[in-house]
Design a protein around this motif. Structure first.
Motif, PDB file in Angstrom:
ATOM      1  N   PHE A 286     -26.685 -17.231 -40.688  1.00  0.00           N
ATOM      2  CA  PHE A 286     -25.453 -16.537 -41.027  1.00  0.00           C
ATOM      3  C   PHE A 286     -24.968 -15.658 -39.874  1.00  0.00           C
ATOM      4  CE2 PHE A 286     -27.001 -17.453 -45.384  1.00  0.00           C
ATOM      5  CZ  PHE A 286     -25.883 -18.147 -45.818  1.00  0.00           C
ATOM      6  N   ALA A 287     -25.891 -15.155 -39.054  1.00  0.00           N
ATOM      7  CA  ALA A 287     -25.484 -14.405 -37.863  1.00  0.00           C
ATOM      8  C   ALA A 287     -24.751 -15.310 -36.879  1.00  0.00           C
ATOM      9  CB  ALA A 287     -26.708 -13.774 -37.195  1.00  0.00           C
ATOM     10  N   LYS A 288     -25.245 -16.550 -36.728  1.00  0.00           N
ATOM     11  CA  LYS A 288     -24.577 -17.506 -35.841  1.00  0.00           C
ATOM     12  C   LYS A 288     -23.213 -17.910 -36.405  1.00  0.00           C
ATOM     13  CE  LYS A 288     -25.999 -19.957 -32.884  1.00  0.00           C
ATOM     14  NZ  LYS A 288     -25.667 -20.018 -31.452  1.00  0.00           N
ATOM     15  N   LEU A 289     -23.137 -18.086 -37.728  1.00  0.00           N
ATOM     16  CA  LEU A 289     -21.848 -18.405 -38.340  1.00  0.00           C
ATOM     17  C   LEU A 289     -20.840 -17.282 -38.102  1.00  0.00           C
ATOM     18  CD1 LEU A 289     -22.545 -20.061 -41.821  1.00  0.00           C
ATOM     19  CD2 LEU A 289     -21.363 -21.064 -39.869  1.00  0.00           C
ATOM     20  N   TRP A 290     -21.280 -16.042 -38.275  1.00  0.00           N
ATOM     21  CA  TRP A 290     -20.389 -14.910 -38.061  1.00  0.00           C
ATOM     22  C   TRP A 290     -19.969 -14.833 -36.595  1.00  0.00           C
ATOM     23  CZ3 TRP A 290     -16.975 -12.056 -40.096  1.00  0.00           C
ATOM     24  CH2 TRP A 290     -16.589 -10.845 -39.516  1.00  0.00           C
ATOM     25  N   GLU A 291     -20.904 -15.089 -35.684  1.00  0.00           N
ATOM     26  CA  GLU A 291     -20.561 -15.113 -34.269  1.00  0.00           C
ATOM     27  C   GLU A 291     -19.510 -16.188 -33.990  1.00  0.00           C
ATOM     28  OE1 GLU A 291     -23.310 -15.269 -30.368  1.00  0.00           O
ATOM     29  OE2 GLU A 291     -23.112 -17.213 -31.378  1.00  0.00           O
ATOM     30  N   PHE A 292     -19.638 -17.323 -34.659  1.00  0.00           N
ATOM     31  CA  PHE A 292     -18.710 -18.437 -34.436  1.00  0.00           C
ATOM     32  C   PHE A 292     -17.286 -18.071 -34.824  1.00  0.00           C
ATOM     33  CE2 PHE A 292     -16.790 -22.467 -36.039  1.00  0.00           C
ATOM     34  CZ  PHE A 292     -16.714 -23.122 -34.821  1.00  0.00           C
ATOM     35  N   VAL A 293     -17.110 -17.324 -35.904  1.00  0.00           N
ATOM     36  CA  VAL A 293     -15.762 -17.007 -36.371  1.00  0.00           C
ATOM     37  C   VAL A 293     -15.246 -15.670 -35.849  1.00  0.00           C
ATOM     38  CG1 VAL A 293     -16.062 -18.361 -38.469  1.00  0.00           C
ATOM     39  CG2 VAL A 293     -16.590 -15.933 -38.507  1.00  0.00           C
ATOM     40  N   SER A 294     -16.075 -14.877 -35.174  1.00  0.00           N
ATOM     41  CA  SER A 294     -15.650 -13.528 -34.796  1.00  0.00           C
ATOM     42  C   SER A 294     -15.721 -13.240 -33.304  1.00  0.00           C
ATOM     43  CB  SER A 294     -16.508 -12.483 -35.532  1.00  0.00           C
ATOM     44  OG  SER A 294     -17.872 -12.584 -35.154  1.00  0.00           O
ATOM     45  N   ASP A 295     -16.389 -14.075 -32.506  1.00  0.00           N
ATOM     46  CA  ASP A 295     -16.565 -13.794 -31.086  1.00  0.00           C
ATOM     47  C   ASP A 295     -15.667 -14.664 -30.216  1.00  0.00           C
ATOM     48  OD1 ASP A 295     -18.401 -11.907 -31.699  1.00  0.00           O
ATOM     49  OD2 ASP A 295     -20.068 -12.802 -30.598  1.00  0.00           O
ATOM     50  N   ASP A 296     -15.595 -14.284 -28.945  1.00  0.00           N
ATOM     51  CA  ASP A 296     -14.874 -15.075 -27.960  1.00  0.00           C
ATOM     52  C   ASP A 296     -15.739 -16.239 -27.486  1.00  0.00           C
ATOM     53  OD1 ASP A 296     -12.861 -13.254 -28.197  1.00  0.00           O
ATOM     54  OD2 ASP A 296     -13.328 -12.180 -26.341  1.00  0.00           O
ATOM     55  N   PRO A 297     -15.116 -17.317 -27.027  1.00  0.00           N
ATOM     56  CA  PRO A 297     -15.910 -18.444 -26.518  1.00  0.00           C
ATOM     57  C   PRO A 297     -16.514 -18.124 -25.155  1.00  0.00           C
ATOM     58  CG  PRO A 297     -13.570 -18.891 -26.273  1.00  0.00           C
ATOM     59  CD  PRO A 297     -13.676 -17.610 -27.044  1.00  0.00           C
ATOM     60  N   ARG A 298     -17.526 -18.862 -24.800  1.00  0.00           N
ATOM     61  CA  ARG A 298     -18.141 -18.752 -23.478  1.00  0.00           C
ATOM     62  C   ARG A 298     -18.652 -20.138 -23.070  1.00  0.00           C
ATOM     63  NH1 ARG A 298     -22.109 -16.499 -26.972  1.00  0.00           N
ATOM     64  NH2 ARG A 298     -24.095 -17.639 -26.842  1.00  0.00           N
ATOM     65  N   GLU A 299     -19.124 -20.242 -21.856  1.00  0.00           N
ATOM     66  CA  GLU A 299     -19.673 -21.505 -21.350  1.00  0.00           C
ATOM     67  C   GLU A 299     -18.682 -22.658 -21.509  1.00  0.00           C
ATOM     68  OE1 GLU A 299     -22.147 -22.584 -19.688  1.00  0.00           O
ATOM     69  OE2 GLU A 299     -23.977 -21.494 -20.057  1.00  0.00           O
ATOM     70  N   ALA A 300     -17.459 -22.482 -20.962  1.00  0.00           N
ATOM     71  CA  ALA A 300     -16.420 -23.515 -21.039  1.00  0.00           C
ATOM     72  C   ALA A 300     -16.145 -23.938 -22.479  1.00  0.00           C
ATOM     73  CB  ALA A 300     -16.806 -24.732 -20.192  1.00  0.00           C
ATOM     74  N   ASN A 301     -16.149 -22.952 -23.382  1.00  0.00           N
ATOM     75  CA  ASN A 301     -15.847 -23.148 -24.813  1.00  0.00           C
ATOM     76  C   ASN A 301     -16.931 -23.906 -25.571  1.00  0.00           C
ATOM     77  OD1 ASN A 301     -13.439 -21.783 -24.541  1.00  0.00           O
ATOM     78  ND2 ASN A 301     -12.189 -23.613 -24.420  1.00  0.00           N
ATOM     79  N   THR A 302     -18.095 -24.163 -24.961  1.00  0.00           N
ATOM     80  CA  THR A 302     -19.156 -24.894 -25.647  1.00  0.00           C
ATOM     81  C   THR A 302     -20.162 -23.963 -26.320  1.00  0.00           C
ATOM     82  OG1 THR A 302     -20.510 -25.018 -23.634  1.00  0.00           O
ATOM     83  CG2 THR A 302     -18.974 -26.822 -24.054  1.00  0.00           C
ATOM     84  N   GLU A 303     -20.013 -22.667 -26.150  1.00  0.00           N
ATOM     85  CA  GLU A 303     -20.886 -21.684 -26.787  1.00  0.00           C
ATOM     86  C   GLU A 303     -20.030 -20.537 -27.295  1.00  0.00           C
ATOM     87  OE1 GLU A 303     -24.047 -21.963 -27.331  1.00  0.00           O
ATOM     88  OE2 GLU A 303     -24.590 -23.673 -26.067  1.00  0.00           O
ATOM     89  N   GLY A 304     -20.632 -19.665 -28.082  1.00  0.00           N
ATOM     90  CA  GLY A 304     -19.919 -18.496 -28.578  1.00  0.00           C
ATOM     91  C   GLY A 304     -19.054 -18.813 -29.781  1.00  0.00           C
ATOM     92  N   GLY A 305     -17.953 -18.066 -29.898  1.00  0.00           N
ATOM     93  CA  GLY A 305     -17.105 -18.182 -31.078  1.00  0.00           C
ATOM     94  C   GLY A 305     -15.736 -18.731 -30.781  1.00  0.00           C
TER      95      GLY A 305
END
Length: 558
Positions: A286-305
């Protein structure tokens, strides 16, 4: 009493069953598609078990491999032979696994295909650790020690876990510092940079008007000096925070014995999936899900939110709805209530219906030429000459994207509103006029409220189409990564000239433009699911409003 086949067909029952079957099949297909997208996307956030193998490349070369099993498939022996690998005679099919080994900076690639007959000695090391990094993807290995200022301050044997509490403590401290840096850069420093740019434009505006006298420039220079002093203090604070990040690092070793030093500042998350309980895995998920919908992307949009993409999609759809609704409703009212019904009116309706079939990319080209270059370029010449040669509105942005999609969806709203107006009986209008109301009052108080559910239907259809469009947006405002959201705390708060991110374009970019296709694939499914959810929520909001309007005016409906 038996009914003949001919009578049964004439009764219409076969068509009822056929229609019901078609609806049932459609529902099953839609649910199946959503289930496929959800299963492929949501599983990405679960902490996968780390497996360690002995990988036999040749008889003389064996290496240890640590990673996650991503995919398993069967391939023909001929395919394997064509890739240069020897296969025993008489073997037709071979099973192989796609393993995410991470450690891109060590191995050069995150993923590795391996035949199952080349893998042996499978085990699940309890203290194998997965490190999510800000760059270079995941790192899989074992903790050996901790360094401060380049000096080893703590160490342990491979397979031990005595340093784990110290590692988590230092990582939490580093993450707090990163949060302070982000707040400082996007908050106070970002605000000062924005105000300094406004002061520069004010000075340039005075120069163009010939009013750049010392008296007029003095207040601006005083403000600039005060802001620069504040900026210097913030810059010193920021430099101190960055220096504190570079003091501590982690010594790790890969499964095949290669040592690596990782600075704590580059780690986003560290966890030991083979040593986690079910509750800890759920918390991680659930922490990863929240990161996905609430954070900025990183790593050429392949990681983060993907929060900027969600925000940009919703903001564009809302602005588009505010623009298309009045134009569509007014046009429909004129065609139905005021225009003389004849050849010209029929021609206009044919043109409106044909507009609905125009490819969306054509609207994008029109928006780029008319809205961006013509209107935006002229607005810059008239109202923003001080910003030249940098365009303000003469470049793709949120406003032009919303206007382009409003034009794209305008026929839908017009047709739906006209249908709603045509359902209102003439007697209602005549009764209102007979009681002394003017035609405008009749429209405003009787006709439009009764037709409002049909208007909302048009808006719902417009939202559903606009939210998923990508082709025109690539020309009029959407970008791979937007540094700033269109909405912030700097006046005028809503910056319609800014470029923005969009979920549909994000799917295209991650799926087809990513340098790491295998790493990006789960995010394509997850982002597609989020786009479906966003469209569903927007439509449900509009449907709820439409139902309330329908109930409110049910007494007037026929």
């Amino acid at each position: 009493m038996q009914i003949s086949l001919k009578d049964w067909v004439r009764s219409g029952s076969p068509w009822i069953w056929l229609s019901a079957s078609a609806v049932a099949i459609s529902v099953v297909l839609v649910l199946g598609l959503l289930g496929l997208i959800a299963s492929r996307g949501l599983v990405h956030f679960w902490p996968a078990t780390l497996q360690e193998y002995t990988y036999t490349q040749t008889q003389d070369l064996q290496i240890q491999v640590l990673g996650e099993q991503v995919q398993r498939e069967e391939v023909t022996a001929e395919q394997i032979r064509n890739s240069g690998i020897q296969v025993a005679e008489g073997v037709d099919l071979l099973a192989r696994q796609l393993i995410k080994v991470g450690n891109r900076d060590v191995y050069g690639s995150d993923f590795r295909w391996a035949l199952e007959n080349q893998l042996s000695n499978l085990n699940y090391p309890t203290y194998a650790t997965s490190f999510e990094r800000r760059e270079q993807g995941n790192f899989y290995g074992f903790i050996l020690g901790i360094k401060d200022q380049g000096q080893l301050v703590a160490e342990q044997e491979k397979g031990s876990n005595q340093l784990w509490p110290a590692v988590t403590e230092r990582l939490e401290k580093t993450l707090r510092i990163h949060q302070q840096i982000e707040d400082l850069e996007k908050g106070a420093i970002g605000s000062i940079n924005y105000q300094l740019e406004e002061l520069r434009l004010d000075k340039r505006r005075l120069e163009l008007k010939g009013q750049a006298t010392p008296e007029n420039l003095a207040p601006l220079e005083a403000k600039q000096a005060a802001m620069q002093a504040d900026y210097a203090q913030l810059e010193t604070q920021l430099r101190t925070l960055y220096q504190s990040l570079a003091t501590s690092s982690l010594v790790v070793v890969t499964a095949d014995g290669q040592s690596k030093e990782i600075n704590f500042s580059t780690i986003v998350r560290a966890y030991q999936p083979n040593n986690m309980s079910l509750g800890q895995k759920l918390g991680h998920y659930f922490a990863k899900l929240w990161e996905f919908v609430s954070d900025d992307p990183r790593e050429a949009n392949t990681e983060g939110g993907i929060f900027p993409a969600i925000f940009g999609t919703v903001m564009m759809v809302l602005i588009m709805s505010l623009l298309v609704t009045p134009f569509g409703v007014i046009t429909a009212i004129y065609l139905r209530e005021y225009a003389r019904q004849g050849f010209i009116t029929r021609l206009i309706r044919i043109a409106v219906n044909n507009l609905a079939s125009v490819p969306s990319i054509v609207y994008g080209v029109f928006g780029l030429g008319f809205f961006v270059y013509f209107i935006g370029g002229n607005l810059d010449k008239i109202f923003y000459p001080e910003a030249a040669p940098s365009p303000t509105f003469g470049t793709p942005g949120l406003l032009w994207a919303s206007l382009t999609l409003a034009l794209l969806t305008l026929p839908v709203v017009i047709v739906a509103t006209e249908e709603g107006l045509s359902r209102i009986p003439r007697s209602v209008r005549e009764g209102s006029l007979a009681l002394g109301a003017t035609k405008l009052e009749t429209l405003w108080r009787i006709v439009i409220p009764m037709a409002s559910p049909a208007m909302m239907t048009g808006v719902i259809l417009a939202v559903a189409r606009a939210a998923g469009e990508v082709a025109p947006l690539m020309l009029v405002g959407v970008v791979k990564l937007a540094p700033n959201l269109p909405l912030d705390t700097n006046a005028p708060f809503l910056h319609l000239e800014r470029k923005f991110m969009h979920l549909g374009f994000h799917i295209y970019d991650v799926g087809f433009q990513s340098p790491n296709v295998e790493a990006a694939r789960p995010l394509v499914y997850a982002t597609a699911l989020m786009l479906v959810v966003v469209i569903a929520l927007l439509n449900l909001t509009a449907i709820t409003l439409r139902n309330r309007l329908r109930e409110k005016y049910r007494a007037l409906d026929v």
